[in-house]
Design a protein around this motif. Structure first.
Motif, PDB file in Angstrom:
ATOM      1  N   GLU A   1       0.837  -1.190   0.000  1.00 19.33           N
ATOM      2  CA  GLU A   1       0.000   0.000   0.000  1.00 19.33           C
ATOM      3  C   GLU A   1       0.875   1.245   0.000  1.00 19.33           C
ATOM      4  OE1 GLU A   1      -2.197   2.393  -0.730  1.00 19.33           O
ATOM      5  OE2 GLU A   1      -3.493   0.653  -0.369  1.00 19.33           O
ATOM      6  N   PRO A   2       1.279   1.711  -1.188  1.00 13.19           N
ATOM      7  CA  PRO A   2       2.192   2.853  -1.283  1.00 13.19           C
ATOM      8  C   PRO A   2       1.689   4.117  -0.592  1.00 13.19           C
ATOM      9  CG  PRO A   2       2.063   1.715  -3.384  1.00 13.19           C
ATOM     10  CD  PRO A   2       1.001   1.119  -2.510  1.00 13.19           C
ATOM     11  N   ARG A   3       0.371   4.249  -0.412  1.00 11.71           N
ATOM     12  CA  ARG A   3      -0.151   5.451   0.246  1.00 11.71           C
ATOM     13  C   ARG A   3       0.330   5.592   1.687  1.00 11.71           C
ATOM     14  NH1 ARG A   3      -3.816   8.425  -2.360  1.00 11.71           N
ATOM     15  NH2 ARG A   3      -4.774   7.546  -4.252  1.00 11.71           N
ATOM     16  N   LEU A   4       0.838   4.513   2.257  1.00 10.40           N
ATOM     17  CA  LEU A   4       1.406   4.612   3.604  1.00 10.40           C
ATOM     18  C   LEU A   4       2.587   5.581   3.633  1.00 10.40           C
ATOM     19  CD1 LEU A   4       1.303   0.892   4.818  1.00 10.40           C
ATOM     20  CD2 LEU A   4      -0.006   2.816   5.742  1.00 10.40           C
ATOM     21  N   ALA A   5       3.180   5.834   2.484  1.00 13.60           N
ATOM     22  CA  ALA A   5       4.280   6.798   2.428  1.00 13.60           C
ATOM     23  C   ALA A   5       3.810   8.182   2.853  1.00 13.60           C
ATOM     24  CB  ALA A   5       4.870   6.849   1.022  1.00 13.60           C
ATOM     25  N   GLU A   6       2.551   8.505   2.570  1.00 15.24           N
ATOM     26  CA  GLU A   6       2.006   9.786   3.008  1.00 15.24           C
ATOM     27  C   GLU A   6       1.967   9.861   4.528  1.00 15.24           C
ATOM     28  OE1 GLU A   6      -0.978  11.047  -0.606  1.00 15.24           O
ATOM     29  OE2 GLU A   6      -1.718   9.584   0.870  1.00 15.24           O
TER      30      GLU A   6
ATOM     31  N   ARG B   1      11.555  12.399   6.446  1.00 13.63           N
ATOM     32  CA  ARG B   1      11.864  12.721   5.064  1.00 13.63           C
ATOM     33  C   ARG B   1      12.248  11.400   4.405  1.00 13.63           C
ATOM     34  NH1 ARG B   1      15.562  17.830   4.279  1.00 13.63           N
ATOM     35  NH2 ARG B   1      14.239  18.023   2.430  1.00 13.63           N
ATOM     36  N   LEU B   2      11.881  11.208   3.162  1.00 17.66           N
ATOM     37  CA  LEU B   2      11.993   9.902   2.533  1.00 17.66           C
ATOM     38  C   LEU B   2      13.131   9.827   1.525  1.00 17.66           C
ATOM     39  CD1 LEU B   2       8.208   9.083   1.917  1.00 17.66           C
ATOM     40  CD2 LEU B   2       9.588   8.786   3.989  1.00 17.66           C
ATOM     41  N   GLN B   3      13.880   8.718   1.601  1.00 20.37           N
ATOM     42  CA  GLN B   3      14.985   8.458   0.683  1.00 20.37           C
ATOM     43  C   GLN B   3      14.750   7.124  -0.008  1.00 20.37           C
ATOM     44  OE1 GLN B   3      18.055   6.031   1.905  1.00 20.37           O
ATOM     45  NE2 GLN B   3      17.919   5.731  -0.321  1.00 20.37           N
TER      46      GLN B   3
ATOM     47  N   MET C   1       5.715   7.047  -5.219  1.00 19.85           N
ATOM     48  CA  MET C   1       6.194   8.127  -4.344  1.00 19.85           C
ATOM     49  C   MET C   1       6.789   9.273  -5.159  1.00 19.85           C
ATOM     50  SD  MET C   1       7.829   6.308  -0.976  1.00 19.85           S
ATOM     51  CE  MET C   1       8.194   4.689  -1.604  1.00 19.85           C
ATOM     52  N   LEU C   2       7.517   8.941  -6.205  1.00 21.52           N
ATOM     53  CA  LEU C   2       8.065   9.987  -7.070  1.00 21.52           C
ATOM     54  C   LEU C   2       6.943  10.759  -7.771  1.00 21.52           C
ATOM     55  CD1 LEU C   2      11.052   8.054  -8.692  1.00 21.52           C
ATOM     56  CD2 LEU C   2      11.246  10.050  -7.190  1.00 21.52           C
ATOM     57  N   LYS C   3       5.960  10.038  -8.269  1.00 24.41           N
ATOM     58  CA  LYS C   3       4.849  10.670  -8.961  1.00 24.41           C
ATOM     59  C   LYS C   3       4.103  11.641  -8.054  1.00 24.41           C
ATOM     60  CE  LYS C   3       0.534   9.604 -11.387  1.00 24.41           C
ATOM     61  NZ  LYS C   3      -0.371   8.516 -11.877  1.00 24.41           N
ATOM     62  N   HIS C   4       3.978  11.279  -6.770  1.00 25.88           N
ATOM     63  CA  HIS C   4       3.235  12.110  -5.825  1.00 25.88           C
ATOM     64  C   HIS C   4       4.149  13.045  -5.030  1.00 25.88           C
ATOM     65  CE1 HIS C   4       0.272   9.008  -6.822  1.00 25.88           C
ATOM     66  NE2 HIS C   4      -0.638   9.891  -6.466  1.00 25.88           N
ATOM     67  N   GLU C   5       5.382  13.188  -5.481  1.00 21.21           N
ATOM     68  CA  GLU C   5       6.337  14.162  -4.926  1.00 21.21           C
ATOM     69  C   GLU C   5       6.542  14.000  -3.424  1.00 21.21           C
ATOM     70  OE1 GLU C   5       4.857  17.959  -6.208  1.00 21.21           O
ATOM     71  OE2 GLU C   5       5.518  17.654  -8.272  1.00 21.21           O
TER      72      GLU C   5
ATOM     73  N   LEU D   1      15.482  15.928 -10.791  1.00 24.42           N
ATOM     74  CA  LEU D   1      16.690  15.143 -10.527  1.00 24.42           C
ATOM     75  C   LEU D   1      17.685  15.970  -9.728  1.00 24.42           C
ATOM     76  CD1 LEU D   1      17.958  12.303 -11.548  1.00 24.42           C
ATOM     77  CD2 LEU D   1      19.347  13.764 -13.008  1.00 24.42           C
ATOM     78  N   ASP D   2      17.869  17.217 -10.111  1.00 24.18           N
ATOM     79  CA  ASP D   2      18.790  18.092  -9.392  1.00 24.18           C
ATOM     80  C   ASP D   2      18.319  18.346  -7.959  1.00 24.18           C
ATOM     81  OD1 ASP D   2      20.317  18.215 -11.641  1.00 24.18           O
ATOM     82  OD2 ASP D   2      19.831  20.279 -12.163  1.00 24.18           O
ATOM     83  N   ARG D   3      17.017  18.457  -7.754  1.00 18.08           N
ATOM     84  CA  ARG D   3      16.503  18.661  -6.401  1.00 18.08           C
ATOM     85  C   ARG D   3      16.800  17.458  -5.518  1.00 18.08           C
ATOM     86  NH1 ARG D   3      12.095  17.846  -2.960  1.00 18.08           N
ATOM     87  NH2 ARG D   3      11.204  16.283  -4.373  1.00 18.08           N
ATOM     88  N   LEU D   4      16.598  16.262  -6.079  1.00 12.70           N
ATOM     89  CA  LEU D   4      16.765  15.032  -5.306  1.00 12.70           C
ATOM     90  C   LEU D   4      18.225  14.662  -5.074  1.00 12.70           C
ATOM     91  CD1 LEU D   4      14.006  12.868  -7.033  1.00 12.70           C
ATOM     92  CD2 LEU D   4      13.881  13.923  -4.766  1.00 12.70           C
TER      93      LEU D   4
END
Length: 241
Positions: A149-154, A162-164, A185-189, A224-227
């Motif tokens: 359930e990727p929404r758990l990342a929220e 902060r997520l890596q 997670m990338l799609k939802h920033e 990419l530069d931000r990350l």
């Protein structure tokens, strides 16, 4: 393009389940440099009774590696750090003031059990925050609950992490669910940092090759530069964004 910073590696020789000898460490560093990484956070596992490196030992290992790479990789920067396993022993370290943040700043790389997010997941972040540190949660996409359930990342970001994510997750190195969770997670920033989590030269080759290219295709150059540049530079400088 260059100036990238890898926020998560296990390349110090003989410290944990990563590189076993200096030759492997140097190969990982060479591959990172070829891919445009000038900064590397070295983050050996800290797990009581299993891996218990000291900052002095980490600093000395960094000194020796930089001495070996001075001519072939000028300008390479290795940032001292650790990847802390979150359990009761971590609490004891935290209360005793025995936490070594990344580059001596305010950010701390931490990990949770892979098979099940513990009931105290939110409490861990809260306690770290009230001590003045910022928890960076390593590879959330690899946790089984998040994979399902990727929404758990929220929830994790709302809790204060902060997520890596790992570059290798984007190639399927850790399975289909981890890949899909990382992409979601990338799609939802929700991602703040990216790392190789390289333990071996083989992993490094995949992460810095196909993994980096997949990240570029998914998010574009600005993100990419931000990350890989802006956020890591701020974290290693002790600042929070």
């Amino acid at each position: 393009m260059g100036g990238y910073i890898d926020m998560h590696t296990h390349l110090l020789p003989g410290f944990d389940d990563g590189a076993k000898e200096a030759a492997e460490s140097l190969e990982i560093l060479f591959q990172a440099r070829q891919a445009g990484f000038d900064g590397i956070a070295v983050t050996p596992h800290v797990m009581v009774g299993v891996y218990e490196p000291t900052r002095a030992a980490v600093d000395e290992a960094i000194r020796l590696l930089l001495e070996r790479t001075r001519l072939e990789m000028p300008g390479l920067v290795l940032h001292p750090g650790a990847e802390y396993y979150l359990d009761d022993h971590f609490y004891q370290r935290l209360e005793a003031g025995r936490i070594d943040p990344l580059a001596g700043g305010t950010h701390v790389l931490v990990e949770l059990p892979l098979l099940k997010l513990p009931p105290l997941t939110k409490e861990f972040a809260f306690r770290i925050r009230i001590k003045g540190f910022v928890p960076i949660l390593a590879h959330p996409e690899r946790y089984a609950d998040v994979g399902r359930e990727p929404r758990l990342a929220e929830m994790l970001t709302h809790a204060g992490y902060r997520l890596q994510i790992n570059l290798g997750s984007l190639t399927g190195m850790y399975g289909r669910k981890a890949r899909k969770a990382a992409e979601w997670m990338l799609k939802h920033e929700l991602v703040d940092f990216v790392g190789s989590d390289a333990h071996t030269p083989k992993q490094a080759m995949e992460a810095f090759g196909a993994g980096l290219e997949e990240l570029r295709e998914l998010v574009g150059e600005a993100e990419l530069d931000r990350l890989l540049i802006a956020n890591p530079a701020e974290a290693l400088g002790g600042k929070e964004t």
